[in-house]
Design a protein around this motif. Structure first.
Motif, PDB file in Angstrom:
ATOM      1  N   PHE A  31       1.340  -1.221  -0.184  1.00 31.22           N
ATOM      2  CA  PHE A  31      -0.225  -0.434  -0.068  1.00 31.22           C
ATOM      3  C   PHE A  31       0.391   1.164   0.206  1.00 31.22           C
ATOM      4  O   PHE A  31       0.729   2.154  -0.515  1.00 31.22           O
ATOM      5  N   ILE A  69       1.827   1.864  -3.708  1.00 32.48           N
ATOM      6  CA  ILE A  69       1.258   2.314  -4.243  1.00 32.48           C
ATOM      7  C   ILE A  69       0.908   3.999  -4.152  1.00 32.48           C
ATOM      8  O   ILE A  69       0.973   4.613  -4.907  1.00 32.48           O
ATOM      9  N   PHE A 100       2.394   4.969  -7.794  1.00 32.06           N
ATOM     10  CA  PHE A 100       1.562   4.785  -8.451  1.00 32.06           C
ATOM     11  C   PHE A 100       0.616   5.865  -8.152  1.00 32.06           C
ATOM     12  O   PHE A 100      -0.334   6.369  -9.533  1.00 32.06           O
ATOM     13  N   ILE A 111      -7.637   6.619  -8.064  1.00 33.56           N
ATOM     14  CA  ILE A 111      -7.137   5.585  -7.090  1.00 33.56           C
ATOM     15  C   ILE A 111      -7.197   5.565  -5.365  1.00 33.56           C
ATOM     16  O   ILE A 111      -7.013   6.455  -4.832  1.00 33.56           O
ATOM     17  N   GLY A 112      -7.448   4.210  -5.102  1.00 32.11           N
ATOM     18  CA  GLY A 112      -8.170   4.987  -3.685  1.00 32.11           C
ATOM     19  C   GLY A 112      -8.990   3.480  -3.131  1.00 32.11           C
ATOM     20  O   GLY A 112      -9.207   3.167  -2.001  1.00 32.11           O
ATOM     21  N   ASP A 113     -10.111   3.803  -3.776  1.00 31.30           N
ATOM     22  CA  ASP A 113     -11.172   2.951  -3.686  1.00 31.30           C
ATOM     23  C   ASP A 113     -11.205   1.256  -4.131  1.00 31.30           C
ATOM     24  O   ASP A 113     -10.428   1.254  -4.867  1.00 31.30           O
ATOM     25  N   ASP A 114     -12.004   0.359  -3.683  1.00 30.54           N
ATOM     26  CA  ASP A 114     -11.946  -0.609  -4.060  1.00 30.54           C
ATOM     27  C   ASP A 114     -11.754  -0.550  -6.290  1.00 30.54           C
ATOM     28  O   ASP A 114     -12.168  -1.504  -6.862  1.00 30.54           O
ATOM     29  N   LEU A 158      -2.892   0.069 -14.556  1.00 31.28           N
ATOM     30  CA  LEU A 158      -1.868   0.174 -14.455  1.00 31.28           C
ATOM     31  C   LEU A 158      -1.559  -1.488 -13.884  1.00 31.28           C
ATOM     32  O   LEU A 158      -2.063  -1.373 -12.537  1.00 31.28           O
ATOM     33  N   LEU A 209      -3.687   7.919 -14.586  1.00 30.45           N
ATOM     34  CA  LEU A 209      -4.184   6.879 -14.438  1.00 30.45           C
ATOM     35  C   LEU A 209      -4.926   6.407 -13.171  1.00 30.45           C
ATOM     36  O   LEU A 209      -4.989   7.617 -12.526  1.00 30.45           O
ATOM     37  N   GLY A 255      -6.328   3.682 -10.786  1.00 31.53           N
ATOM     38  CA  GLY A 255      -6.434   1.998 -10.566  1.00 31.53           C
ATOM     39  C   GLY A 255      -5.448   1.055 -11.254  1.00 31.53           C
ATOM     40  O   GLY A 255      -4.935   1.480 -11.649  1.00 31.53           O
ATOM     41  N   GLY A 256      -5.785   0.006 -10.093  1.00 27.60           N
ATOM     42  CA  GLY A 256      -4.931  -1.387 -11.166  1.00 27.60           C
ATOM     43  C   GLY A 256      -4.496  -2.285 -10.361  1.00 27.60           C
ATOM     44  O   GLY A 256      -5.446  -1.905  -9.593  1.00 27.60           O
ATOM     45  N   ASP A 257      -3.613  -2.938 -10.288  1.00 24.79           N
ATOM     46  CA  ASP A 257      -3.180  -4.173  -9.353  1.00 24.79           C
ATOM     47  C   ASP A 257      -1.456  -3.756  -9.271  1.00 24.79           C
ATOM     48  O   ASP A 257      -0.675  -4.132  -9.973  1.00 24.79           O
ATOM     49  N   THR A 258      -1.307  -4.446  -8.136  1.00 26.97           N
ATOM     50  CA  THR A 258       0.518  -4.405  -7.561  1.00 26.97           C
ATOM     51  C   THR A 258       0.199  -5.711  -7.118  1.00 26.97           C
ATOM     52  O   THR A 258       0.274  -6.585  -6.293  1.00 26.97           O
TER      53      THR A 258
END
Ligand code: ADP
Ligand code: MG
Length: 321
Positions: A4, A7, A11, A25-28, A86, A116, A118-121
């Motif tokens: 976290f 991110i 990001f 970015i930051g919510d679901d 991303l 940008l 959202g995304g997944d890391t």
């Protein structure tokens, strides 16, 4: 550094914020304000280390290119890009690598005003997937399927420099060091032809970006449009470096079969070609007419002596066994 923190510190640090991003970015999930009357256009491209870029590629270039290839798809649709996701798999949380990656990613993002959202890391072998979203006015996006016999076939920029750069890295050809450096920039930092794509709306009957090589990509236009094409090889735009170093070794092969150039290939109907000639002079990149669409459903590559040449298709991840 936890997932976290990573991110938040990298990001979530893009300087640009678009008015149509209601929640980033930051919510679901993100919330986006889609323009009324527009059609949402989306695309996704995954770049894997060792497959799409050599291990030696800098973090900056990986960041830049993973966005550029998606913007190029948007350009080929005549879409205006707006937002992207991303998904990244990283072997380790290296701060310097991440800083450079984000610099490459966000410099191009700012240039094209895309945010940008959202995304997944995850941890794993290096792979970068970008999902790009954009829009075009209803029914105006340019498809692969609209080419008709008689249409002119055009390409932007020059072809083959990316293929020559890779051939240089792989020691298939000798290149002076300064030329190799310049070609590497072409390979790693393709310029997505976004503004050109938008200007082609209402003019081009079909378009594609040249990621797999003209043989393959013009092939897609022809297959989707149920037509063929005749291309004059001598009209294919090539750089001075290509003429000097690639032509004697590979002929036209790297220019038509390799890909990675991310230029646009598109078709313009005969009755609009005069209007189009006036328009493309304002493009920030040269445009070249290389042939025409034919009713006969194969692509003929015509040499200077009038004979036909044949080329292999570009890269296929799952070629027939
Ligand atoms: P969830 O578990 O709900 O999927 P995550 O922990 O994966 O949430 O992500 C938290 C927030 O960070 C989400 O808004 C997500 O979109 C964003 N995010 C995660 N990875 C990235 C990334 N690589 N780039 C941009 N945003 C990201
Ligand atoms: Mg998640």
């Amino acid at each position: 550094m936890g997932e976290f923190d990573l991110i938040r510190d990298f990001f979530a640090q893009q300087q640009l914020s678009r008015q149509d991003v209601v929640l980033g970015i930051g919510d679901d999930a993100a919330i986006l304000d889609v323009h009324p009357g527009a059609e949402l256009i989306t695309t996704s491209d995954l770049l894997v280390e060792g497959v799409h870029f050599p291990q030696s590629t800098s973090a900056y270039d990986v960041g830049y290119k993973s966005l550029a290839v998606n913007l190029s798809d948007m350009a080929a649709m005549g879409a205006e890009p707006a937002w992207f996701l991303l998904s990244i798999s990283l072997p380790e949380a290296s701060e310097s690598w991440l800083r450079n990656f984000c610099e490459g990613l966000f410099s191009l993002a700012s240039e094209c005003t895309v945010q940008l959202v959202g995304g997944d890391t995850v941890r794993g072998p290096l792979a970068v997937g970008v999902t790009m979203m954009g829009w075009a006015p209803q029914s105006q996006a340019i498809r692969r399927s609209g080419a008709r016999p008689g249409d002119g076939v055009y390409v932007t920029g020059v072809l083959g420099d990316a293929g020559l750069a890779l051939a240089g890295i792989q020691n298939e050809v000798w290149l002076p060091q300064d030329i190799q450096m310049l070609l590497l920039i072409t390979l790693n930092r393709p310029v997505p032809r976004v503004q050109e794509g938008i200007k082609l709306r209402g003019l081009a009957t079909s378009a594609i970006d040249i990621s797999d090589g003209l043989v393959s990509d013009l092939g897609h236009i022809c297959a989707e449009s149920n037509v063929g094409a005749e291309v004059e090889l001598s009209l294919i735009p090539l750089s001075e470096s290509y003429m000097e170093f690639a032509m004697p070794v590979f002929g036209y092969d790297k220019a038509v079969s390799h890909g990675d150039d991310y230029e646009l290939c598109f078709t313009v109907p005969e009755e609009k070609e005069v209007q189009f000639t006036g328009l493309y002079k304002e493009f920030s990149v040269p445009v070249t007419r290389i042939g025409a669409i034919t009713e006969v459903r194969d692509i003929r590559w015509i040499q200077e002596d009038g004979n036909r040449a044949t080329f292999s298709k570009g890269h296929d991840h799952f070629p027939d066994e």
